[in-house]
Structures are given as C-alpha cells and as structure tokens.
Design an enzyme around this catalytic site. Sequence first.
Site, short mmCIF file in Angstrom:
data_model
loop_
_atom_site.label_atom_id
_atom_site.label_comp_id
_atom_site.label_asym_id
_atom_site.label_seq_id
_atom_site.Cartn_x
_atom_site.Cartn_y
_atom_site.Cartn_z
NE ARG A 25 13.86 92.46 49.16
CZ ARG A 25 14.64 93.12 48.17
NH1 ARG A 25 14.33 94.39 47.89
NH2 ARG A 25 15.26 92.38 47.36
NE ARG A 71 6.02 89.66 46.84
CZ ARG A 71 5.42 90.65 47.33
NH1 ARG A 71 6.01 91.50 47.90
NH2 ARG A 71 4.18 90.56 47.57
CB ILE A 72 13.14 92.77 43.67
CG1 ILE A 72 12.58 93.56 42.70
CG2 ILE A 72 14.65 92.77 43.52
CD1 ILE A 72 12.62 95.24 42.99
CG LEU A 73 14.41 86.44 42.71
CD1 LEU A 73 15.04 85.71 41.76
CD2 LEU A 73 13.81 85.64 44.05
CG ASN A 101 12.48 87.87 34.63
OD1 ASN A 101 11.30 87.48 35.02
ND2 ASN A 101 12.41 89.03 34.33
CB THR A 102 10.03 85.54 30.56
OG1 THR A 102 9.51 86.28 29.27
CG2 THR A 102 8.75 85.19 31.50
CG HIS A 103 10.71 92.42 31.18
ND1 HIS A 103 10.23 93.06 32.59
CD2 HIS A 103 10.87 93.87 30.66
CE1 HIS A 103 10.08 94.11 32.43
NE2 HIS A 103 10.31 94.64 31.01
CG ASP A 138 22.14 90.97 36.50
OD1 ASP A 138 21.22 91.56 36.81
OD2 ASP A 138 23.12 91.80 35.67
C1 GRF Z 1 4.63 87.70 31.67
O1 GRF Z 1 4.29 88.73 30.33
C2 GRF Z 1 5.88 88.06 32.13
O2 GRF Z 1 6.90 88.61 31.33
C3 GRF Z 1 5.57 89.21 33.24
O3 GRF Z 1 4.29 88.75 33.72
C4 GRF Z 1 3.68 87.99 33.01
C5 GRF Z 1 3.32 86.67 33.40
O4 GRF Z 1 2.15 86.07 32.81
N1 GRF Z 1 6.79 89.48 33.99
P1 GRF Z 1 1.82 84.62 33.26
O5 GRF Z 1 1.58 84.72 34.53
O6 GRF Z 1 2.89 83.57 32.78
O7 GRF Z 1 0.16 84.34 32.44
#
Ligand code: GRF
Length: 221
Positions: free
Chosen positions: A73, A99-101, A115-117, A149
């Site tokens: 890793r 992946r976890i950075l 990040n978007t979650h 973070d």
């Molecule tokens: C998103 O919903 C994001 O929050 C999550 O994985 C999805 C990625 O979607 N971590 P895409 O590949 O941008 O369509």
Amino acid sequence: MGEGPLGEVKRAVVLLSGQGSNLQALLDATADAAFGVTVALVVSDRPEAGGLDRARRAGVPVAVVRPGDHADRDAFDATLRAVVAAARPDVVCLAGFMRILGSEFVRSFPDRILNTHPSLLPAFPGAHAVRDALAYGTRVTGCTVHLVDEQVDHGPVLFQAAVEVADGDDEASLHERIKREEHRLLPLAVRLVAHGQVRVDGRRVRIPAGADGRGVERGGQ
Ligand code: GRF
C-alpha cells in the site's frame, strides 16, 4: 486560458474508480470559462473505469495507477502521490475513488482534498452507504461533500443535501437521486477549494455567503 471572476484558472485532479458521473458534472461545469477551474488530470486505480472514457472524450489527460502493480500500500500511495503532484493541483477531488488514501498522500495536499460520499455523514460511512441507509430503514439520507483527513469519511463538511427515501426505492434508484445532489454540490466545492475560498477551523468550514447558491453562510462568525 481565460480568467473567470475568481481570477486565475485553477487546476483540479480527479481520482475515480467507476463510471464517473461526478467527473462529468465537473467537466460540464468547467466548460464555462467563468467557472475558473480546469480538470488537469484524471487518475484511476482501475483501467476499465468508465470515468476514464469521459475524461478522454473531454480531452483530459488520464493516468492509471494500479495497486496490483505495487509491492504494498505504501508503494501504491507513493506512486499516486507523485502522479497527482506532477499535475500541480490546486484541488484534488475524490469522485467515487474506492481506495483509502495513505496518510502521506493526505498530508501532501493539506485541506485541498475533497470527497463526495452518498450519505449524510456521520451516518453510514464506508463503501455501501446507500445500501446501509436502505437496510436501516432511514427516511432521509443524502450526500456529503467534505475535506479529506486521515480518517475514512470523516473530514470537515463543506456541503450536505438531504434526499428522501421513497417506499419503492432500491439501491439504484436511491443512489441515482443522491447523485443528482452530488452533481450539484461537488463542482461548487471544487471551485471554492481551488480558489482558496474555504477557511477550515477545526471541524467547521467557513465558505463565502451564497457560495452554495442559497445565500447562507455556514458556520457564521
Ligand atoms: C458517488 O455516489 C460517490 O459518492 C461514491 O461513489 C459514487 C460515484 O459515482 N463514493 P460516479 O462514478 O461519479 O458516477
């Protein structure tokens, strides 16, 4: 390259593993020169990721860094860091990067990794947030755009949007509606971070009034 209202055009590097609809939202936003950000590089850990094709179609350079090509890793993380740093990013955007950075990576780009979650953190962290929200029976879920973070799905929050769970939802239908919100919020966050418009004060993030299009300053003074 032209200049938008926020001055110089800034550089974003996007990391992804999947189909890249969030990358597409960002690419669409960057098509307007006034947005003031260009996607300089898209990096994936998976050569088959659909997001790479979206990048190629938009004329954006791509790189593949595969964990399997590395001894461990740390070695993977070091290559990833070098590839991303070479693109001189003002903001690094994780858009479905599974992946976890490593800590070194996170420390290399302080307060510049987003990040978007697909949940309202701190509810439902991890790789199956939409499935987990459905299994729990929650009535409202959503998305969170946050700074990265050294803990997973944990850093200071820039934006969140709520999405109601419908009775007939399955994972795909709910995720689709959540993604609509991600597509709206992620480009806003990328622009703010790239242009140094975000102030981080512990867990609180201060952004300029109206930056989310709703005229409200989060966090106040
Ligand atoms: C998103 O919903 C994001 O929050 C999550 O994985 C999805 C990625 O979607 N971590 P895409 O590949 O941008 O369509």
